[in-house]
Motif scaffolding. Structure first.
Motif, PDB file in Angstrom:
ATOM      1  N   LEU A  13       0.696  -1.206   0.099  1.00  0.00           N
ATOM      2  CA  LEU A  13       0.091  -0.001  -0.140  1.00  0.00           C
ATOM      3  C   LEU A  13       1.058   1.213  -0.011  1.00  0.00           C
ATOM      4  CD1 LEU A  13      -2.888  -0.951   2.533  1.00  0.00           C
ATOM      5  CD2 LEU A  13      -2.942  -0.802  -0.058  1.00  0.00           C
ATOM      6  N   PHE A  14       1.945   1.359   0.758  1.00  0.00           N
ATOM      7  CA  PHE A  14       2.742   2.235   0.930  1.00  0.00           C
ATOM      8  C   PHE A  14       3.418   2.633  -0.642  1.00  0.00           C
ATOM      9  CE2 PHE A  14       7.132   3.801   1.181  1.00  0.00           C
ATOM     10  CZ  PHE A  14       7.039   5.201   1.859  1.00  0.00           C
ATOM     11  N   GLY A  15       3.880   1.593  -1.498  1.00  0.00           N
ATOM     12  CA  GLY A  15       4.265   1.763  -2.531  1.00  0.00           C
ATOM     13  C   GLY A  15       3.095   2.253  -3.624  1.00  0.00           C
ATOM     14  N   PHE A  16       2.170   1.689  -3.540  1.00  0.00           N
ATOM     15  CA  PHE A  16       1.024   2.335  -4.531  1.00  0.00           C
ATOM     16  C   PHE A  16       0.651   3.914  -4.113  1.00  0.00           C
ATOM     17  CE2 PHE A  16      -0.620  -2.083  -4.872  1.00  0.00           C
ATOM     18  CZ  PHE A  16      -0.569  -2.154  -6.345  1.00  0.00           C
ATOM     19  N   LYS A  72       1.585   8.112  -6.036  1.00  0.00           N
ATOM     20  CA  LYS A  72       0.743   9.112  -6.578  1.00  0.00           C
ATOM     21  C   LYS A  72       1.236  10.471  -6.249  1.00  0.00           C
ATOM     22  CE  LYS A  72      -3.274   6.170  -7.035  1.00  0.00           C
ATOM     23  NZ  LYS A  72      -3.111   5.671  -8.459  1.00  0.00           N
ATOM     24  N   THR A  73       2.382  10.302  -5.274  1.00  0.00           N
ATOM     25  CA  THR A  73       2.867  11.737  -4.708  1.00  0.00           C
ATOM     26  C   THR A  73       4.129  12.258  -5.761  1.00  0.00           C
ATOM     27  OG1 THR A  73       4.738  10.568  -3.778  1.00  0.00           O
ATOM     28  CG2 THR A  73       2.579  10.791  -2.416  1.00  0.00           C
ATOM     29  N   SER A  74       4.188  13.644  -5.578  1.00  0.00           N
ATOM     30  CA  SER A  74       5.426  14.112  -6.293  1.00  0.00           C
ATOM     31  C   SER A  74       6.912  13.580  -6.105  1.00  0.00           C
ATOM     32  CB  SER A  74       5.493  15.821  -6.001  1.00  0.00           C
ATOM     33  OG  SER A  74       5.890  15.854  -4.587  1.00  0.00           O
ATOM     34  N   ALA A  75       6.875  12.528  -5.163  1.00  0.00           N
ATOM     35  CA  ALA A  75       8.159  12.015  -5.048  1.00  0.00           C
ATOM     36  C   ALA A  75       8.460  10.868  -5.702  1.00  0.00           C
ATOM     37  CB  ALA A  75       8.269  11.520  -3.433  1.00  0.00           C
ATOM     38  N   ALA A  76       7.544  10.669  -6.557  1.00  0.00           N
ATOM     39  CA  ALA A  76       7.539   9.306  -7.376  1.00  0.00           C
ATOM     40  C   ALA A  76       8.650   9.535  -8.522  1.00  0.00           C
ATOM     41  CB  ALA A  76       6.273   8.855  -8.084  1.00  0.00           C
ATOM     42  N   ALA A  77       8.560  10.608  -9.138  1.00  0.00           N
ATOM     43  CA  ALA A  77       9.508  11.121 -10.250  1.00  0.00           C
ATOM     44  C   ALA A  77      11.001  11.032  -9.773  1.00  0.00           C
ATOM     45  CB  ALA A  77       8.925  12.385 -11.198  1.00  0.00           C
ATOM     46  N   ILE A  83      12.258   9.633  -7.358  1.00  0.00           N
ATOM     47  CA  ILE A  83      12.698   8.196  -6.832  1.00  0.00           C
ATOM     48  C   ILE A  83      13.025   7.376  -8.183  1.00  0.00           C
ATOM     49  CG2 ILE A  83      11.799   6.126  -5.761  1.00  0.00           C
ATOM     50  CD1 ILE A  83      10.418   8.038  -3.850  1.00  0.00           C
ATOM     51  N   GLN A  84      12.216   7.648  -9.100  1.00  0.00           N
ATOM     52  CA  GLN A  84      12.088   6.740 -10.352  1.00  0.00           C
ATOM     53  C   GLN A  84      13.393   7.135 -11.183  1.00  0.00           C
ATOM     54  OE1 GLN A  84      10.388   4.349 -11.696  1.00  0.00           O
ATOM     55  NE2 GLN A  84      11.968   3.962 -13.077  1.00  0.00           N
ATOM     56  N   GLN A  85      13.650   8.461 -11.182  1.00  0.00           N
ATOM     57  CA  GLN A  85      15.050   9.069 -11.623  1.00  0.00           C
ATOM     58  C   GLN A  85      16.366   8.403 -11.183  1.00  0.00           C
ATOM     59  OE1 GLN A  85      14.658  13.030 -11.815  1.00  0.00           O
ATOM     60  NE2 GLN A  85      13.135  12.954 -13.476  1.00  0.00           N
ATOM     61  N   PHE A  86      16.220   8.260  -9.810  1.00  0.00           N
ATOM     62  CA  PHE A  86      17.423   7.916  -8.872  1.00  0.00           C
ATOM     63  C   PHE A  86      17.584   6.425  -9.245  1.00  0.00           C
ATOM     64  CE2 PHE A  86      18.718   5.829  -4.940  1.00  0.00           C
ATOM     65  CZ  PHE A  86      19.890   6.357  -4.863  1.00  0.00           C
ATOM     66  N   LEU A  87      16.424   5.481  -9.118  1.00  0.00           N
ATOM     67  CA  LEU A  87      16.601   4.162  -9.374  1.00  0.00           C
ATOM     68  C   LEU A  87      17.058   3.799 -10.693  1.00  0.00           C
ATOM     69  CD1 LEU A  87      13.211   2.988  -7.521  1.00  0.00           C
ATOM     70  CD2 LEU A  87      15.711   2.498  -6.918  1.00  0.00           C
ATOM     71  N   THR A  88      16.656   4.740 -12.009  1.00  0.00           N
ATOM     72  CA  THR A  88      17.157   4.597 -13.063  1.00  0.00           C
ATOM     73  C   THR A  88      18.702   4.791 -13.288  1.00  0.00           C
ATOM     74  OG1 THR A  88      14.859   5.029 -13.938  1.00  0.00           O
ATOM     75  CG2 THR A  88      16.934   5.001 -15.446  1.00  0.00           C
ATOM     76  N   GLN A  89      19.157   5.961 -12.508  1.00  0.00           N
ATOM     77  CA  GLN A  89      20.505   5.940 -12.525  1.00  0.00           C
ATOM     78  C   GLN A  89      21.328   5.021 -11.960  1.00  0.00           C
ATOM     79  OE1 GLN A  89      20.907  10.050 -10.591  1.00  0.00           O
ATOM     80  NE2 GLN A  89      20.324  10.937 -12.278  1.00  0.00           N
ATOM     81  N   ILE A  90      20.685   4.351 -10.766  1.00  0.00           N
ATOM     82  CA  ILE A  90      21.516   3.309 -10.304  1.00  0.00           C
ATOM     83  C   ILE A  90      21.569   1.990 -11.094  1.00  0.00           C
ATOM     84  CG2 ILE A  90      21.376   1.459  -8.351  1.00  0.00           C
ATOM     85  CD1 ILE A  90      20.212   3.673  -6.665  1.00  0.00           C
ATOM     86  N   ALA A  91      20.534   1.697 -11.716  1.00  0.00           N
ATOM     87  CA  ALA A  91      20.512   0.817 -12.735  1.00  0.00           C
ATOM     88  C   ALA A  91      21.300   1.107 -13.803  1.00  0.00           C
ATOM     89  CB  ALA A  91      18.873   0.558 -13.261  1.00  0.00           C
ATOM     90  N   ASN A  92      21.406   2.018 -14.200  1.00  0.00           N
ATOM     91  CA  ASN A  92      22.309   2.694 -15.489  1.00  0.00           C
ATOM     92  C   ASN A  92      23.781   2.216 -15.046  1.00  0.00           C
ATOM     93  OD1 ASN A  92      20.303   3.184 -17.376  1.00  0.00           O
ATOM     94  ND2 ASN A  92      20.021   5.299 -16.964  1.00  0.00           N
ATOM     95  N   THR A  93      23.798   2.822 -13.689  1.00  0.00           N
ATOM     96  CA  THR A  93      25.438   2.616 -13.145  1.00  0.00           C
ATOM     97  C   THR A  93      25.946   1.223 -13.076  1.00  0.00           C
ATOM     98  OG1 THR A  93      25.139   4.739 -12.177  1.00  0.00           O
ATOM     99  CG2 THR A  93      26.842   3.342 -11.246  1.00  0.00           C
TER     100      THR A  93
END
Length: 65
Positions: free
Chosen positions: A35-38, A42-47, A49-59
């Protein structure tokens, strides 16, 4: 980016199942985490966080090449 998102969801799902089976995470905590993830999505923090995780995956992808 879609592949990473699906991979992250699958990985987190597997981790939740493992924690549940080992009784290190109770069902109520699992539901709370889901539920926390869902709601977080929907918050403004999602973008960011997604960018951070994408950077980690790319690294990680760059390191393993």
């Amino acid at each position: 980016m879609t592949t990473f998102s699906i991979s992250a969801v699958v990985l987190l799902g597997i981790l939740l199942v493992v924690f549940l089976r080992n009784k290190t995470m109770k069902l109520s905590y699992t539901v709370l985490a889901i539920l926390f993830g869902f709601f977080l999505d929907k918050t403004s923090a999602a973008a960011p966080i997604q960018q951070f995780l994408t950077q980690i995956a790319n690294t990680i992808n760059q390191i393993t090449k």
